[in-house]
Design a protein around this motif. Structure first.
Motif, PDB file in Angstrom:
ATOM      1  N   LEU A  90      -8.980   0.675   6.819  1.00  0.00           N
ATOM      2  CA  LEU A  90      -9.974  -0.441   7.622  1.00  0.00           C
ATOM      3  C   LEU A  90     -10.704  -0.989   5.791  1.00  0.00           C
ATOM      4  N   ALA A  91     -10.824  -0.153   5.152  1.00  0.00           N
ATOM      5  CA  ALA A  91     -11.638   0.572   3.319  1.00  0.00           C
ATOM      6  C   ALA A  91     -11.103  -0.406   2.983  1.00  0.00           C
ATOM      7  N   THR A  92      -9.375   0.743   3.116  1.00  0.00           N
ATOM      8  CA  THR A  92      -8.609  -0.275   1.914  1.00  0.00           C
ATOM      9  C   THR A  92      -7.743  -1.852   2.418  1.00  0.00           C
ATOM     10  N   ALA A  93      -7.802  -2.195   3.578  1.00  0.00           N
ATOM     11  CA  ALA A  93      -7.039  -2.955   3.942  1.00  0.00           C
ATOM     12  C   ALA A  93      -8.584  -4.690   4.198  1.00  0.00           C
ATOM     13  N   GLY A 133      -3.187  11.079   6.027  1.00  0.00           N
ATOM     14  CA  GLY A 133      -2.273  10.610   6.032  1.00  0.00           C
ATOM     15  C   GLY A 133      -1.565  10.170   7.602  1.00  0.00           C
ATOM     16  N   ALA A 134      -1.308  10.055   8.130  1.00  0.00           N
ATOM     17  CA  ALA A 134      -0.449   9.241   9.211  1.00  0.00           C
ATOM     18  C   ALA A 134      -0.763   9.148  10.052  1.00  0.00           C
ATOM     19  N   ARG A 135      -2.654   8.882  10.421  1.00  0.00           N
ATOM     20  CA  ARG A 135      -3.298   8.704  11.084  1.00  0.00           C
ATOM     21  C   ARG A 135      -3.706   6.834  10.164  1.00  0.00           C
ATOM     22  N   ALA A 136      -4.238   6.838   8.996  1.00  0.00           N
ATOM     23  CA  ALA A 136      -4.179   6.113   7.865  1.00  0.00           C
ATOM     24  C   ALA A 136      -3.711   5.517   7.669  1.00  0.00           C
ATOM     25  N   ALA A 137      -1.906   5.968   8.378  1.00  0.00           N
ATOM     26  CA  ALA A 137      -0.572   4.823   8.045  1.00  0.00           C
ATOM     27  C   ALA A 137      -0.426   4.278   8.983  1.00  0.00           C
ATOM     28  N   ARG A 138      -0.791   4.648  10.164  1.00  0.00           N
ATOM     29  CA  ARG A 138      -0.482   3.906  11.058  1.00  0.00           C
ATOM     30  C   ARG A 138      -1.604   3.181  11.831  1.00  0.00           C
ATOM     31  N   ALA A 139      -2.708   3.078  11.532  1.00  0.00           N
ATOM     32  CA  ALA A 139      -3.579   2.178  11.509  1.00  0.00           C
ATOM     33  C   ALA A 139      -3.028   0.886  10.424  1.00  0.00           C
ATOM     34  N   LEU A 140      -2.650   0.956   9.039  1.00  0.00           N
ATOM     35  CA  LEU A 140      -2.376   0.052   8.137  1.00  0.00           C
ATOM     36  C   LEU A 140      -1.369  -0.454   9.012  1.00  0.00           C
ATOM     37  N   VAL A 141      -0.233  -0.224   9.610  1.00  0.00           N
ATOM     38  CA  VAL A 141       0.965  -1.395   9.781  1.00  0.00           C
ATOM     39  C   VAL A 141       0.247  -2.333  10.947  1.00  0.00           C
ATOM     40  N   GLY A 142      -0.889  -1.839  11.705  1.00  0.00           N
ATOM     41  CA  GLY A 142      -1.404  -2.858  12.212  1.00  0.00           C
ATOM     42  C   GLY A 142      -2.552  -3.742  11.605  1.00  0.00           C
ATOM     43  N   LEU A 143      -2.518  -3.710  10.279  1.00  0.00           N
ATOM     44  CA  LEU A 143      -3.443  -4.728  10.142  1.00  0.00           C
ATOM     45  C   LEU A 143      -3.118  -5.698   9.656  1.00  0.00           C
ATOM     46  N   THR A 144      -4.108  -7.362   8.994  1.00  0.00           N
ATOM     47  CA  THR A 144      -3.548  -7.843   8.551  1.00  0.00           C
ATOM     48  C   THR A 144      -3.850  -8.224   7.523  1.00  0.00           C
ATOM     49  N   GLY A 145      -2.390  -8.315   6.336  1.00  0.00           N
ATOM     50  CA  GLY A 145      -2.104  -8.656   4.889  1.00  0.00           C
ATOM     51  C   GLY A 145      -2.151  -7.403   4.523  1.00  0.00           C
ATOM     52  N   ILE A 146      -1.292  -6.179   5.282  1.00  0.00           N
ATOM     53  CA  ILE A 146      -0.548  -5.075   4.954  1.00  0.00           C
ATOM     54  C   ILE A 146       1.092  -5.946   4.722  1.00  0.00           C
ATOM     55  N   ASP A 147       1.422  -5.740   3.720  1.00  0.00           N
ATOM     56  CA  ASP A 147       2.891  -6.311   3.852  1.00  0.00           C
ATOM     57  C   ASP A 147       3.752  -5.543   3.817  1.00  0.00           C
ATOM     58  N   ALA A 148       3.122  -4.645   2.657  1.00  0.00           N
ATOM     59  CA  ALA A 148       4.881  -2.840   3.042  1.00  0.00           C
ATOM     60  C   ALA A 148       3.771  -1.986   3.136  1.00  0.00           C
ATOM     61  N   LEU A 149       4.487  -0.547   3.514  1.00  0.00           N
ATOM     62  CA  LEU A 149       3.622   0.325   3.055  1.00  0.00           C
ATOM     63  C   LEU A 149       5.105   1.368   2.980  1.00  0.00           C
ATOM     64  N   VAL A 150       4.487   2.642   1.863  1.00  0.00           N
ATOM     65  CA  VAL A 150       4.843   3.636   1.552  1.00  0.00           C
ATOM     66  C   VAL A 150       3.652   4.964   2.335  1.00  0.00           C
ATOM     67  N   VAL A 156       0.891  -1.122   0.223  1.00  0.00           N
ATOM     68  CA  VAL A 156       0.332   0.212  -0.161  1.00  0.00           C
ATOM     69  C   VAL A 156       0.950   1.318   0.146  1.00  0.00           C
ATOM     70  N   ILE A 157       0.196   2.055  -0.480  1.00  0.00           N
ATOM     71  CA  ILE A 157       1.030   3.489  -0.555  1.00  0.00           C
ATOM     72  C   ILE A 157       0.014   4.476  -0.298  1.00  0.00           C
ATOM     73  N   VAL A 158       0.608   5.136   1.180  1.00  0.00           N
ATOM     74  CA  VAL A 158      -0.262   6.261   1.093  1.00  0.00           C
ATOM     75  C   VAL A 158      -0.001   7.712   0.531  1.00  0.00           C
ATOM     76  N   LEU A 159      -0.772   8.208  -0.098  1.00  0.00           N
ATOM     77  CA  LEU A 159      -0.555  10.105  -0.770  1.00  0.00           C
ATOM     78  C   LEU A 159      -1.277  10.416   1.042  1.00  0.00           C
ATOM     79  N   GLY A 160      -0.153  11.278   0.934  1.00  0.00           N
ATOM     80  CA  GLY A 160      -0.399  12.392   2.251  1.00  0.00           C
ATOM     81  C   GLY A 160       0.274  12.633   3.253  1.00  0.00           C
ATOM     82  N   ALA A 161       0.894  13.203   4.083  1.00  0.00           N
ATOM     83  CA  ALA A 161       1.792  12.369   4.998  1.00  0.00           C
ATOM     84  C   ALA A 161       1.314  14.266   6.303  1.00  0.00           C
ATOM     85  N   GLY A 162       0.223  14.458   5.878  1.00  0.00           N
ATOM     86  CA  GLY A 162      -0.639  15.511   6.467  1.00  0.00           C
ATOM     87  C   GLY A 162      -1.226  14.647   7.955  1.00  0.00           C
TER      88      GLY A 162
END
Length: 384
Positions: A335-338, A12-29, A3-9
């Motif tokens: 959560l929608a992304t996952a 975006g920061a909150r979404a990235a923090r949530a994504l790394v804790g979700l099953t199935g997310i192997d890599a995050l940019v 997954v790539i999250v666009l936007g480091a505001g």
């Protein structure tokens, strides 16, 4: 899934923090035009790397998306950047999620449905809080009815807890002033219409709850028009104290008459303009308030076996979450992304047409313990 999250505001920061804790997310940019901002987020997260991405550079954007399975875009305003990012996702075969909360670019994004289908890309637009959670609540309410007449979504500004105005800054505040002025899209008699915002709508909900919300420009009416097909009225409502509704209406009139631009009006939210506060005082005493309406809900009425029924689907959670714009927007988008690998329905969709609402709310309750959806219904109409 990569997954790539666009936007480091903040969102975006909150979404990235949530994504790394979700099953199935192997890599995050984490991608942003400001590499330093992306680095500050990525270095604090496992399996995350920063990348400089300028979404206005077509080649750079496509190169970034080519290495991802899914892109989550938090880059606004969406009337400037939304189409470019979605088109790049279609061109690179990358699934797409965003947090677009502007009805005009939402319609333009939905027009790319055919191109997304042809490319086998699944895109979900407006997957934050409102729209997003609000849209899924609306679907939960509408599903209780054989036929849907009226359908409303509502969210708090300052009716409970801390003021959302205090959290509004920069582009978010300017966007809000755009959506509180001019003409916005709603549904009337089952068709899209354009009306001045800040129109009062008084609702009677199950359990004797009653109060007034104020219309605002948002995507929910234009997407629910497609998915739930209400035959009557549909609008997005803000829950406001009477004084706030009156003050916003003064700003609206000044914007509409050209006395001030939305950018200038945004600067007058906090601190407020004394002269405009004085002008708003008569309205502050005359306008109705939110009464005992719940802070975040969707309400529908219609018929079941020919009988009138009203339904309310409300989100019960800590009021602090509802006023934390980054959390209540970024976490649902993550959560929608996952969910996308299990969806894989090509096209451009509003959340309620492809996402598993009960699953998303269950996942939200894990992220924010005590959160739950309550659906109530009783005989009668929403409006008199």
């Amino acid at each position: 899934m990569r997954v790539i999250v666009l936007g480091a505001g903040a969102m975006g920061a909150r979404a990235a923090r949530a994504l790394v804790g979700l099953t199935g997310i192997d890599a995050l940019v984490v991608g942003d035009i400001d590499l330093g901002a992306a680095e500050r987020i990525a270095t604090a997260l496992p399996r995350a790397v920063p990348r400089r991405v300028d979404v206005t550079d077509a080649a750079e954007l496509r190169a970034a998306l080519a290495g991802a399975d899914t892109v989550l875009s938090t880059v606004g305003p969406f009337y400037r950047f939304g189409i470019a990012v979605l088109q790049a996702a279609i061109d690179t075969g990358t699934d797409y999620v965003d947090i677009c909360d502007d009805w005009e670019p939402t319609l333009r994004l939905l027009e790319l449905d055919g191109a997304a289908r042809a490319a086998g890309v699944c895109a979900v637009v407006g997957a934050g809080a409102s729209p997003g959670l609000s849209t899924l609540l609306a679907a939960a309410a509408a599903q209780r009815l054989d036929r849907v007449r009226h359908l409303y979504t509502a969210w708090p500004v300052d009716s409970t807890g801390p003021s959302t105005e205090d959290a509004m800054a920069g582009a978010a505040a300017v966007h809000w002033m755009h959506q509180c002025s001019g003409a916005v899209a709603e549904v009337s008699d089952g068709a899209i219409v354009h009306r001045a915002p800040l129109r009062a709508v008084t609702l009677r909900l199950p359990g004797g709850r009653r109060g007034t919300g104020w219309t605002v420009g948002h995507p929910e009416p234009v997407t629910l028009h497609r998915t739930a097909a209400p035959s009557g009225e549909s609008a997005c409502l803000m829950l406001l104290r009477p004084a706030t509704a009156a003050y916003l209406d003064v700003l609206r009139r000044d914007i509409d008459t050209g006395r001030i631009l939305p950018d200038g009006a945004a600067l007058l939210l906090e601190p407020p303009s004394r002269s405009r506060v004085l002008r708003s005082l008569p309205g502050a005493f005359a306008r109705p308030g939110p009464g005992d309406l719940p802070p975040f809900f969707a309400a529908a009425d219609g018929t079941v076996d020919g009988r009138p029924v009203r339904v309310c689907a409300r989100l019960e959670t800590d009021d602090r979450l509802l006023h934390d714009m980054a959390a209540v927007t970024g976490v649902p988008a993550a959560l929608a992304t996952a969910q996308l690998p299990s969806v894989r329905t090509p096209g451009v969709h509003p959340p309620d047409s492809v996402l598993d609402g009960p699953r998303l709310f269950a996942d939200l309750a894990v992220a924010f313990p005590g959160t739950r959806v309550v659906v109530e219904e009783e005989a009668g109409w929403l409006t008199e």
